[in-house]
Write a protein that holds these residues in place. Structure first.
Motif, mmCIF file in Angstrom:
data_model
loop_
_atom_site.group_PDB
_atom_site.id
_atom_site.type_symbol
_atom_site.label_atom_id
_atom_site.label_comp_id
_atom_site.label_asym_id
_atom_site.label_seq_id
_atom_site.Cartn_x
_atom_site.Cartn_y
_atom_site.Cartn_z
ATOM 1 N N MET A 158 0.821 -1.218 0.000
ATOM 2 C CA MET A 158 0.000 0.000 0.000
ATOM 3 C C MET A 158 0.852 1.264 0.000
ATOM 4 S SD MET A 158 -3.240 -0.976 2.450
ATOM 5 C CE MET A 158 -4.148 0.547 2.103
ATOM 6 N N GLU A 159 2.063 1.194 0.532
ATOM 7 C CA GLU A 159 2.958 2.352 0.545
ATOM 8 C C GLU A 159 3.260 2.856 -0.862
ATOM 9 O OE1 GLU A 159 6.470 1.302 2.711
ATOM 10 O OE2 GLU A 159 5.398 1.143 4.623
ATOM 11 N N LEU A 160 3.131 1.978 -1.855
ATOM 12 C CA LEU A 160 3.448 2.333 -3.243
ATOM 13 C C LEU A 160 2.222 2.735 -4.048
ATOM 14 C CD1 LEU A 160 5.969 -0.550 -4.012
ATOM 15 C CD2 LEU A 160 6.466 1.774 -3.209
ATOM 16 N N TRP A 161 1.039 2.662 -3.464
ATOM 17 C CA TRP A 161 -0.188 2.943 -4.205
ATOM 18 C C TRP A 161 -0.380 4.427 -4.444
ATOM 19 C CZ3 TRP A 161 -4.472 -0.495 -1.561
ATOM 20 C CH2 TRP A 161 -4.155 -1.843 -1.755
ATOM 21 N N ASN A 162 -1.002 4.720 -5.583
ATOM 22 C CA ASN A 162 -1.472 6.069 -5.864
ATOM 23 C C ASN A 162 -2.855 5.948 -6.498
ATOM 24 O OD1 ASN A 162 -1.263 5.864 -8.792
ATOM 25 N ND2 ASN A 162 0.952 6.037 -8.517
ATOM 26 N N ALA A 163 -3.428 7.042 -6.895
ATOM 27 C CA ALA A 163 -4.794 7.041 -7.419
ATOM 28 C C ALA A 163 -4.949 6.222 -8.697
ATOM 29 C CB ALA A 163 -5.252 8.470 -7.666
ATOM 30 N N ASN A 164 -3.840 5.926 -9.386
ATOM 31 C CA ASN A 164 -3.898 5.181 -10.647
ATOM 32 C C ASN A 164 -3.506 3.714 -10.528
ATOM 33 O OD1 ASN A 164 -4.566 7.563 -12.123
ATOM 34 N ND2 ASN A 164 -2.422 8.177 -11.956
ATOM 35 N N THR A 165 -3.103 3.266 -9.358
ATOM 36 C CA THR A 165 -2.609 1.899 -9.188
ATOM 37 C C THR A 165 -3.693 0.865 -9.450
ATOM 38 O OG1 THR A 165 -0.959 2.625 -7.586
ATOM 39 C CG2 THR A 165 -1.533 0.286 -7.561
ATOM 40 N N ARG A 166 -3.349 -0.106 -10.303
ATOM 41 C CA ARG A 166 -4.217 -1.264 -10.535
ATOM 42 C C ARG A 166 -3.573 -2.469 -9.869
ATOM 43 N NH1 ARG A 166 -4.429 -0.058 -16.816
ATOM 44 N NH2 ARG A 166 -2.256 -0.090 -16.235
ATOM 45 N N LEU A 167 -4.428 -3.327 -9.296
ATOM 46 C CA LEU A 167 -3.981 -4.555 -8.649
ATOM 47 C C LEU A 167 -4.462 -5.738 -9.481
ATOM 48 C CD1 LEU A 167 -5.001 -3.644 -4.996
ATOM 49 C CD2 LEU A 167 -2.800 -3.230 -6.112
ATOM 50 N N TYR A 168 -3.553 -6.663 -9.737
ATOM 51 C CA TYR A 168 -3.853 -7.865 -10.511
ATOM 52 C C TYR A 168 -3.809 -9.056 -9.559
ATOM 53 C CZ TYR A 168 -3.158 -4.851 -14.533
ATOM 54 O OH TYR A 168 -3.268 -3.839 -15.455
ATOM 55 N N PRO A 169 -4.988 -9.479 -9.064
ATOM 56 C CA PRO A 169 -5.036 -10.532 -8.036
ATOM 57 C C PRO A 169 -5.017 -11.942 -8.626
ATOM 58 C CG PRO A 169 -7.233 -9.740 -8.460
ATOM 59 C CD PRO A 169 -6.310 -8.921 -9.330
ATOM 60 N N GLY A 170 -4.782 -12.909 -7.753
ATOM 61 C CA GLY A 170 -4.779 -14.308 -8.168
ATOM 62 C C GLY A 170 -6.160 -14.846 -8.468
ATOM 63 N N HIS A 171 -7.186 -14.195 -7.960
ATOM 64 C CA HIS A 171 -8.577 -14.614 -8.178
ATOM 65 C C HIS A 171 -9.427 -13.365 -8.314
ATOM 66 C CE1 HIS A 171 -7.340 -18.647 -6.897
ATOM 67 N NE2 HIS A 171 -6.653 -18.012 -5.960
ATOM 68 N N GLY A 172 -10.424 -13.405 -9.185
ATOM 69 C CA GLY A 172 -11.311 -12.264 -9.382
ATOM 70 C C GLY A 172 -10.768 -11.306 -10.417
ATOM 71 N N GLY A 173 -11.485 -10.201 -10.596
ATOM 72 C CA GLY A 173 -11.114 -9.228 -11.615
ATOM 73 C C GLY A 173 -10.027 -8.277 -11.176
ATOM 74 N N VAL A 174 -9.461 -7.575 -12.147
ATOM 75 C CA VAL A 174 -8.468 -6.542 -11.876
ATOM 76 C C VAL A 174 -9.165 -5.430 -11.089
ATOM 77 C CG1 VAL A 174 -6.909 -4.857 -12.931
ATOM 78 C CG2 VAL A 174 -7.207 -7.122 -13.970
ATOM 79 N N ILE A 175 -8.481 -4.901 -10.081
ATOM 80 C CA ILE A 175 -9.092 -3.912 -9.200
ATOM 81 C C ILE A 175 -8.240 -2.648 -9.120
ATOM 82 C CG2 ILE A 175 -10.524 -5.413 -7.763
ATOM 83 C CD1 ILE A 175 -8.255 -5.917 -5.916
#
Length: 192
Positions: A158-175
């Motif tokens: 989370m320290e690296l997140w900004n308003a544009n950060t996308r997360l690519y999880p192992g399950h479910g959709g991109v968030i």
């Protein structure tokens, strides 16, 4: 910036994600849980590397087939290497920077769901494996998992997140990280 393509896989009725990173100099496969033919069909250029977020079976069951077809080196954290069933690999370490397929990838060791779990940081985006999923986090009620460690790992990414950060999880959709901060009850509140 690399294009990250999500490949949704069916592992005996259980959905798991693989990703193909289309870099400026080739492709990178991240996680190979099932359906190797589906993963390989998403490849556009030679595969320079196969990366593993963690060694649970739903993320590595198709690994040997993918490695055989691509002849690419495997990158995995030593604490999860044994789970992959592959003896020869390049070890990943916290803070390590990889230059693969023309892209810079930063490695964060993010245990909690698995001892050797890692997150791959590409620019503003993160491939988080099972660390964070839509509205949830990775299970900590399984062998080798730890709620205390997953909390520390979540704060680290989370320290690296900004308003544009996308997360690519192992399950479910991109968030989107900004949305997840507002809606995921397991994440501490932060301003992005």
């Amino acid at each position: 910036m690399a294009d990250i393509e999500q490949v949704r896989l069916d592992m005996n009725g259980f959905e798991v994600n693989s990703y193909v990173v289309h870099g400026s100099g080739g492709d990178i496969i991240v996680d190979a849980g099932a359906e190797p033919e589906k993963i390989l069909a998403a490849v556009r250029r030679p595969v320079e590397a196969v990366l593993i977020t963690h060694g649970h079976a739903d993320h590595v069951s198709a690994l040997e087939a993918v490695l055989r077809e691509t002849n690419a080196p495997l990158y995995v954290h030593p604490d999860d290497a044994e789970r992959t069933g592959v003896e020869v690999y390049e070890p990943l370490d916290d803070g390590q920077e990889l230059r693969l397929a023309g892209e810079l990838i930063r490695v964060l060791h993010t245990p909690g769901h698995s001892p050797g779990a890692v997150t791959f940081v590409l620019g503003d985006d993160q491939i988080v494996g099972d660390l964070i999923m839509p509205g949830s986090v990775g299970r900590t009620d399984i062998p080798g998992a730890s709620w205390r460690e997953i909390e520390v790992s979540i704060r680290k990414v989370m320290e690296l997140w900004n308003a544009n950060t996308r997360l690519y999880p192992g399950h479910g959709g991109v968030i989107f990280a900004a949305e997840e901060v507002r809606t995921n009850p397991y994440l501490p509140p932060v301003a992005l």
